[in-house]
Motif scaffolding. Structure first.
Motif, PDB file in Angstrom:
ATOM      1  N   CYS A  39       0.956  -1.184  -0.083  1.00  0.00           N
ATOM      2  CA  CYS A  39      -0.117   0.090  -0.196  1.00  0.00           C
ATOM      3  C   CYS A  39       0.959   1.411  -0.110  1.00  0.00           C
ATOM      4  CB  CYS A  39      -1.131  -0.107   1.213  1.00  0.00           C
ATOM      5  SG  CYS A  39      -0.270   0.243   2.664  1.00  0.00           S
ATOM      6  N   GLY A  40       0.297   2.334  -0.436  1.00  0.00           N
ATOM      7  CA  GLY A  40       0.983   3.449  -0.381  1.00  0.00           C
ATOM      8  C   GLY A  40       0.311   4.687  -0.971  1.00  0.00           C
ATOM      9  N   PRO A  41       0.876   5.889  -1.021  1.00  0.00           N
ATOM     10  CA  PRO A  41       0.246   7.006  -1.603  1.00  0.00           C
ATOM     11  C   PRO A  41       0.441   6.926  -3.198  1.00  0.00           C
ATOM     12  CG  PRO A  41       2.183   7.870  -0.380  1.00  0.00           C
ATOM     13  CD  PRO A  41       1.900   6.270  -0.118  1.00  0.00           C
ATOM     14  N   VAL A  42      -0.448   7.179  -4.054  1.00  0.00           N
ATOM     15  CA  VAL A  42      -0.228   7.092  -5.228  1.00  0.00           C
ATOM     16  C   VAL A  42       0.544   8.014  -6.163  1.00  0.00           C
ATOM     17  CG1 VAL A  42      -1.949   7.097  -7.449  1.00  0.00           C
ATOM     18  CG2 VAL A  42      -2.437   5.687  -5.676  1.00  0.00           C
ATOM     19  N   VAL A  43       1.153   7.662  -7.140  1.00  0.00           N
ATOM     20  CA  VAL A  43       1.796   8.677  -8.243  1.00  0.00           C
ATOM     21  C   VAL A  43       1.287   8.155  -9.407  1.00  0.00           C
ATOM     22  CG1 VAL A  43       3.821   9.293  -9.142  1.00  0.00           C
ATOM     23  CG2 VAL A  43       3.957   9.000  -6.698  1.00  0.00           C
ATOM     24  N   THR A  44       0.960   9.073 -10.317  1.00  0.00           N
ATOM     25  CA  THR A  44       0.329   8.530 -11.592  1.00  0.00           C
ATOM     26  C   THR A  44       1.273   8.817 -12.977  1.00  0.00           C
ATOM     27  OG1 THR A  44      -1.054  10.609 -11.971  1.00  0.00           O
ATOM     28  CG2 THR A  44      -1.990   8.915 -10.758  1.00  0.00           C
ATOM     29  N   VAL A  45       1.000   7.953 -13.850  1.00  0.00           N
ATOM     30  CA  VAL A  45       1.849   8.179 -15.310  1.00  0.00           C
ATOM     31  C   VAL A  45       0.515   7.741 -16.258  1.00  0.00           C
ATOM     32  CG1 VAL A  45       3.287   7.356 -16.885  1.00  0.00           C
ATOM     33  CG2 VAL A  45       4.078   7.907 -14.601  1.00  0.00           C
ATOM     34  N   LYS A  46       0.394   8.548 -17.266  1.00  0.00           N
ATOM     35  CA  LYS A  46      -0.624   8.251 -18.523  1.00  0.00           C
ATOM     36  C   LYS A  46       0.449   8.021 -19.617  1.00  0.00           C
ATOM     37  CE  LYS A  46      -4.782   9.198 -20.774  1.00  0.00           C
ATOM     38  NZ  LYS A  46      -6.158   9.825 -20.583  1.00  0.00           N
ATOM     39  N   CYS A  47       0.410   6.841 -20.242  1.00  0.00           N
ATOM     40  CA  CYS A  47       1.199   6.519 -21.499  1.00  0.00           C
ATOM     41  C   CYS A  47       0.547   5.644 -22.198  1.00  0.00           C
ATOM     42  CB  CYS A  47       2.656   6.314 -21.081  1.00  0.00           C
ATOM     43  SG  CYS A  47       2.832   4.745 -20.006  1.00  0.00           S
ATOM     44  N   PHE A  48       0.828   5.360 -23.459  1.00  0.00           N
ATOM     45  CA  PHE A  48       0.163   4.488 -24.077  1.00  0.00           C
ATOM     46  C   PHE A  48       1.443   3.791 -25.283  1.00  0.00           C
ATOM     47  CE2 PHE A  48      -1.859   2.678 -27.967  1.00  0.00           C
ATOM     48  CZ  PHE A  48      -2.805   1.825 -27.479  1.00  0.00           C
ATOM     49  N   GLU A  49       1.610   2.551 -24.893  1.00  0.00           N
ATOM     50  CA  GLU A  49       2.899   1.994 -25.717  1.00  0.00           C
ATOM     51  C   GLU A  49       4.202   2.583 -25.691  1.00  0.00           C
ATOM     52  OE1 GLU A  49       1.157   0.401 -29.204  1.00  0.00           O
ATOM     53  OE2 GLU A  49      -0.470  -0.636 -28.128  1.00  0.00           O
ATOM     54  N   ILE A  77      -0.032   3.326 -13.175  1.00  0.00           N
ATOM     55  CA  ILE A  77       0.128   3.601 -14.740  1.00  0.00           C
ATOM     56  C   ILE A  77      -1.139   3.417 -15.650  1.00  0.00           C
ATOM     57  CG2 ILE A  77       1.554   2.827 -16.934  1.00  0.00           C
ATOM     58  CD1 ILE A  77       3.673   1.807 -14.550  1.00  0.00           C
ATOM     59  N   ASP A  78      -1.462   4.401 -16.170  1.00  0.00           N
ATOM     60  CA  ASP A  78      -2.793   4.171 -17.188  1.00  0.00           C
ATOM     61  C   ASP A  78      -2.124   3.978 -18.494  1.00  0.00           C
ATOM     62  OD1 ASP A  78      -4.711   4.544 -19.097  1.00  0.00           O
ATOM     63  OD2 ASP A  78      -5.517   6.627 -18.142  1.00  0.00           O
ATOM     64  N   GLY A  79      -2.011   2.610 -18.908  1.00  0.00           N
ATOM     65  CA  GLY A  79      -1.501   2.294 -20.135  1.00  0.00           C
ATOM     66  C   GLY A  79      -2.663   2.013 -21.131  1.00  0.00           C
ATOM     67  N   GLY A  80      -3.935   2.694 -20.823  1.00  0.00           N
ATOM     68  CA  GLY A  80      -4.742   2.535 -21.779  1.00  0.00           C
ATOM     69  C   GLY A  80      -5.217   1.095 -22.102  1.00  0.00           C
ATOM     70  N   GLY A  81      -4.695   0.092 -21.287  1.00  0.00           N
ATOM     71  CA  GLY A  81      -5.381  -1.171 -21.345  1.00  0.00           C
ATOM     72  C   GLY A  81      -4.573  -1.958 -22.702  1.00  0.00           C
ATOM     73  N   VAL A 105       1.291  -0.633 -10.466  1.00  0.00           N
ATOM     74  CA  VAL A 105      -0.006  -1.157 -10.809  1.00  0.00           C
ATOM     75  C   VAL A 105      -0.206  -0.637 -12.205  1.00  0.00           C
ATOM     76  CG1 VAL A 105      -2.586  -1.104 -10.669  1.00  0.00           C
ATOM     77  CG2 VAL A 105      -1.113  -1.355  -8.664  1.00  0.00           C
ATOM     78  N   ILE A 106      -0.465  -1.441 -13.341  1.00  0.00           N
ATOM     79  CA  ILE A 106      -0.316  -1.093 -14.634  1.00  0.00           C
ATOM     80  C   ILE A 106      -1.576  -1.452 -15.537  1.00  0.00           C
ATOM     81  CG2 ILE A 106       1.060  -1.432 -16.773  1.00  0.00           C
ATOM     82  CD1 ILE A 106       3.313  -2.481 -14.915  1.00  0.00           C
ATOM     83  N   ASP A 107      -2.201  -0.550 -15.987  1.00  0.00           N
ATOM     84  CA  ASP A 107      -3.424  -0.792 -16.656  1.00  0.00           C
ATOM     85  C   ASP A 107      -2.823  -1.218 -18.136  1.00  0.00           C
ATOM     86  OD1 ASP A 107      -5.846  -1.394 -17.763  1.00  0.00           O
ATOM     87  OD2 ASP A 107      -6.280   0.799 -18.049  1.00  0.00           O
ATOM     88  N   GLY A 108      -1.966  -2.362 -18.218  1.00  0.00           N
ATOM     89  CA  GLY A 108      -1.306  -2.904 -19.502  1.00  0.00           C
ATOM     90  C   GLY A 108      -0.512  -3.874 -19.178  1.00  0.00           C
TER      91      GLY A 108
END
Length: 173
Positions: A39-49, A77-81, A105-108
């Motif tokens: 667990c922990g505080p979230v840092v976000t990244v949004k990237c696609f491939e 990481i929001d990798g757009g799935g 955690v990777i959405d990809g």
């Protein structure tokens, strides 16, 4: 020492929350790291491939020093799935572990699954894919992202264990 919480208990305590401050991630993520509970505080990244910003994040300090001690952060990481390219592999996973990240955690996808399993960091992703990303220096960081339909914001707290993952707008334990 592993964190002391259970996502089931957190869900029991917050099941009637209508404020959207408590969110449950869908059960589509698989464990790939050597740590199952984090667990922990979230840092976000949004990237696609393109994992340029993922590399920059895991190469940086993955923790905050607080009066209560060191707190590892969770990179979401929001990798757009995308199932076509791996956003994290053995080298970047090792950097995350070395730099004190509690989890990624990777959405990809990920690659180098055997290497990731040996690392002292939590890693969740949709699947494994041996093909690496292109390096185009694209993406965004520190913004609200939608991961599998769930909003995740920088500074939220993510809790992951054997039963799943939950998000709190603030620290829950």
């Amino acid at each position: 020492m592993p964190p002391s919480f259970a996502t089931c208990d957190l869900c029991d305590a917050h099941k009637n929350d209508s404020s959207a401050d408590f969110r449950v991630m869908p059960p589509v993520f698989r464990d790939f790291g050597g740590v199952r509970k984090f667990c922990g505080p979230v840092v976000t990244v949004k990237c696609f491939e393109d994992n340029t910003l993922v590399k920059a994040a895991v190469d940086s300090a993955g923790f905050d020093d607080t009066p209560a001690g060191r707190v590892g952060k969770v990179l979401v990481i929001d990798g757009g799935g995308s199932l076509r390219r791996a956003l994290l592999g053995g080298n970047l996973g090792a950097a995350a572990a070395k730099n004190g990240w509690a989890g990624v955690v990777i959405d990809g996808c990920v690659r180098d699954v055997a290497e990731l399993a040996a690392l002292d960091v939590g890693i969740r992703a949709l699947a494994s894919m041996p093909l690496p990303t292109e390096k185009r220096n694209e993406g965004q960081k520190e913004l609200a992202v939608q991961v599998q339909g769930v909003w995740v914001r920088p500074g939220d707290w993510l809790y992951a264990d054997e039963d799943g993952m939950v998000i709190g707008a603030s620290r829950l334990i």
